[in-house]
Design a protein around this motif. Sequence first.
Motif, PDB file in Angstrom:
ATOM      1  N   THR A   8       0.831  -1.204   0.000  1.00 37.88           N
ATOM      2  CA  THR A   8       0.000   0.000   0.000  1.00 37.88           C
ATOM      3  C   THR A   8       0.863   1.251   0.000  1.00 37.88           C
ATOM      4  O   THR A   8       2.031   1.219   0.406  1.00 37.88           O
ATOM      5  CB  THR A   8      -0.901   0.039   1.253  1.00 37.88           C
ATOM      6  N   GLU A   9       0.282   2.327  -0.474  1.00 30.33           N
ATOM      7  CA  GLU A   9       0.860   3.664  -0.307  1.00 30.33           C
ATOM      8  C   GLU A   9      -0.187   4.522   0.389  1.00 30.33           C
ATOM      9  O   GLU A   9      -1.393   4.343   0.173  1.00 30.33           O
ATOM     10  CB  GLU A   9       1.253   4.280  -1.648  1.00 30.33           C
ATOM     11  N   LEU A  21      -5.377   5.587   2.919  1.00 25.87           N
ATOM     12  CA  LEU A  21      -4.813   4.750   1.868  1.00 25.87           C
ATOM     13  C   LEU A  21      -5.013   5.435   0.521  1.00 25.87           C
ATOM     14  O   LEU A  21      -6.106   5.915   0.223  1.00 25.87           O
ATOM     15  CB  LEU A  21      -5.527   3.395   1.884  1.00 25.87           C
ATOM     16  N   VAL A  22      -3.960   5.487  -0.309  1.00 25.23           N
ATOM     17  CA  VAL A  22      -4.090   6.119  -1.622  1.00 25.23           C
ATOM     18  C   VAL A  22      -3.765   5.169  -2.775  1.00 25.23           C
ATOM     19  O   VAL A  22      -4.059   5.478  -3.933  1.00 25.23           O
ATOM     20  CB  VAL A  22      -3.198   7.377  -1.744  1.00 25.23           C
ATOM     21  N   GLU A  23      -3.163   4.020  -2.490  1.00 24.35           N
ATOM     22  CA  GLU A  23      -2.859   3.048  -3.552  1.00 24.35           C
ATOM     23  C   GLU A  23      -2.722   1.667  -2.935  1.00 24.35           C
ATOM     24  O   GLU A  23      -2.207   1.507  -1.832  1.00 24.35           O
ATOM     25  CB  GLU A  23      -1.553   3.422  -4.267  1.00 24.35           C
ATOM     26  N   ILE A  24      -3.186   0.679  -3.671  1.00 22.50           N
ATOM     27  CA  ILE A  24      -2.973  -0.711  -3.267  1.00 22.50           C
ATOM     28  C   ILE A  24      -2.652  -1.533  -4.506  1.00 22.50           C
ATOM     29  O   ILE A  24      -3.210  -1.307  -5.581  1.00 22.50           O
ATOM     30  CB  ILE A  24      -4.200  -1.295  -2.520  1.00 22.50           C
ATOM     31  N   GLY A  25      -1.697  -2.447  -4.346  1.00 20.46           N
ATOM     32  CA  GLY A  25      -1.342  -3.361  -5.425  1.00 20.46           C
ATOM     33  C   GLY A  25      -1.281  -4.773  -4.878  1.00 20.46           C
ATOM     34  O   GLY A  25      -0.669  -5.014  -3.839  1.00 20.46           O
ATOM     35  N   HIS A  40      -4.978  -3.616  -8.840  1.00 17.75           N
ATOM     36  CA  HIS A  40      -4.266  -2.359  -8.599  1.00 17.75           C
ATOM     37  C   HIS A  40      -5.253  -1.210  -8.667  1.00 17.75           C
ATOM     38  O   HIS A  40      -6.107  -1.154  -9.566  1.00 17.75           O
ATOM     39  CB  HIS A  40      -3.170  -2.159  -9.644  1.00 17.75           C
ATOM     40  N   ALA A  41      -5.175  -0.290  -7.711  1.00 17.33           N
ATOM     41  CA  ALA A  41      -6.072   0.860  -7.711  1.00 17.33           C
ATOM     42  C   ALA A  41      -5.444   2.025  -6.959  1.00 17.33           C
ATOM     43  O   ALA A  41      -4.681   1.828  -6.004  1.00 17.33           O
ATOM     44  CB  ALA A  41      -7.415   0.496  -7.068  1.00 17.33           C
ATOM     45  N   TYR A  42      -5.767   3.235  -7.438  1.00 13.11           N
ATOM     46  CA  TYR A  42      -5.463   4.473  -6.720  1.00 13.11           C
ATOM     47  C   TYR A  42      -6.754   4.971  -6.096  1.00 13.11           C
ATOM     48  O   TYR A  42      -7.846   4.761  -6.636  1.00 13.11           O
ATOM     49  CB  TYR A  42      -4.922   5.539  -7.670  1.00 13.11           C
ATOM     50  N   PHE A  43      -6.645   5.663  -4.965  1.00 15.14           N
ATOM     51  CA  PHE A  43      -7.817   6.183  -4.268  1.00 15.14           C
ATOM     52  C   PHE A  43      -7.636   7.662  -3.939  1.00 15.14           C
ATOM     53  O   PHE A  43      -6.538   8.095  -3.565  1.00 15.14           O
ATOM     54  CB  PHE A  43      -8.053   5.417  -2.959  1.00 15.14           C
ATOM     55  N   ARG A 147      12.068   0.374 -10.041  1.00 14.90           N
ATOM     56  CA  ARG A 147      11.581   0.969  -8.796  1.00 14.90           C
ATOM     57  C   ARG A 147      12.281   2.308  -8.553  1.00 14.90           C
ATOM     58  O   ARG A 147      13.222   2.409  -7.783  1.00 14.90           O
ATOM     59  CB  ARG A 147      11.821   0.021  -7.624  1.00 14.90           C
ATOM     60  N   ILE A 148      11.801   3.357  -9.216  1.00 16.57           N
ATOM     61  CA  ILE A 148      12.363   4.694  -9.032  1.00 16.57           C
ATOM     62  C   ILE A 148      11.796   5.318  -7.763  1.00 16.57           C
ATOM     63  O   ILE A 148      12.515   5.886  -6.948  1.00 16.57           O
ATOM     64  CB  ILE A 148      12.064   5.565 -10.268  1.00 16.57           C
ATOM     65  N   LYS A 149      10.484   5.234  -7.597  1.00 16.41           N
ATOM     66  CA  LYS A 149       9.806   5.633  -6.366  1.00 16.41           C
ATOM     67  C   LYS A 149       8.989   4.445  -5.872  1.00 16.41           C
ATOM     68  O   LYS A 149       8.800   3.467  -6.593  1.00 16.41           O
ATOM     69  CB  LYS A 149       8.890   6.839  -6.607  1.00 16.41           C
ATOM     70  N   HIS A 150       8.522   4.543  -4.638  1.00 12.69           N
ATOM     71  CA  HIS A 150       7.651   3.502  -4.126  1.00 12.69           C
ATOM     72  C   HIS A 150       6.354   3.488  -4.940  1.00 12.69           C
ATOM     73  O   HIS A 150       5.778   4.531  -5.236  1.00 12.69           O
ATOM     74  CB  HIS A 150       7.307   3.770  -2.654  1.00 12.69           C
ATOM     75  N   GLY A 151       5.918   2.308  -5.309  1.00 15.17           N
ATOM     76  CA  GLY A 151       4.646   2.126  -6.000  1.00 15.17           C
ATOM     77  C   GLY A 151       4.055   0.812  -5.552  1.00 15.17           C
ATOM     78  O   GLY A 151       4.760  -0.205  -5.485  1.00 15.17           O
ATOM     79  N   ALA A 152       2.773   0.786  -5.230  1.00 16.49           N
ATOM     80  CA  ALA A 152       2.185  -0.390  -4.584  1.00 16.49           C
ATOM     81  C   ALA A 152       2.268  -1.634  -5.454  1.00 16.49           C
ATOM     82  O   ALA A 152       2.635  -2.709  -4.975  1.00 16.49           O
ATOM     83  CB  ALA A 152       0.734  -0.100  -4.205  1.00 16.49           C
TER      84      ALA A 152
END
Length: 238
Positions: A8-9, A21-25, A40-43, A147-152
Motif C-alpha cells: 500500500t501507499e 490509503l491512496v494506492e494498493i497493489g 491495482h487501484a489508486y484512491f 523501482r524509481i519511487k515507491h509504488g504499490a
Amino acid sequence: MREIVFDTETTGLNPHNGDRLVEIGCVELYNRVETGRSFHAYFNPGRPMPSEAEAVHGLSDRFLADKPLFHDLCEDLLEFIGDSPLVAHNAAFDFGFLNHELGHCGRPTVCMSRMVDTIVLARQRFPGAKHSLDALCTRFGVDRSIRIKHGALIDAQLLAQVYVELTGGRQIGLGLVAEVIEPRENQTLDPRTLEPAMLVATIRPPRPHAPSEEELERHAAFLAKMSDPIWNRLDSRG
C-alpha cells in the motif's frame, strides 16, 4: 495454495491520525508461482497529500483528484483477495491501513491470522542483516531497476519474488539448457505441436579416454622400478 502479496501507499504513517490509503497493489500466487492476476487501484484520500509522503511515492493531490474513493472499489478488492493469506513487508502497517479503510466502509476487518510478514521471515533467516525490500532484492538478485519511487503494484511484484526466495523457492536466472533438436528433412518444428517421437537429438561422439602407446610405456617403466609391489603378494595368495 493461493496467496496474495500486497503493498500500500498512504498519506502518512498512522490511520488513527487521519492518514488514508491512496494506492494498493496485489499479486496472486498459487503454490508460490505468480499467476499473472493482479489488482491495482489508486484512491482519492479526501485530504491533502503531505509533501513528505508525496516525496516517497510521487502521488500528488492533482493526480489523485479524479480517482475513486476506497468505498467505490472496496467490494472488488475483497473479491480479489478472498480468504487467502495476505503477504506484505512490514505487514502490520499495511494491515492497519487496509482494516481502517474497511472499517470506514462498514465492512469486517481482515483477520490478523491471515498476515504473513516478510520482514519477520527475513529476520529469522538473516539475523543482523538489512531487511528492507531493496536490500532483499539485492540479496536475491531480483531486478528492481523499475523501482524509481515507491509504488504499490511494483513493490508487490518485487516482494512476490522475494517471498518465494525467503520460503526456499527458486534460484533466479537458473535455467536448464534445452536439448538441441534438429528437424527431419522437409520438416518445420513447431514447439507447440511437437510430440516426443518427432524429436531428433544431436548425438555427440564419445571423447577418447584410452591411454596412448607412449603413456602405456611410461606407466610400465614406472611399475618396473617398484620393489615387492603389493599386488604381487596378493596374486601369490591366489
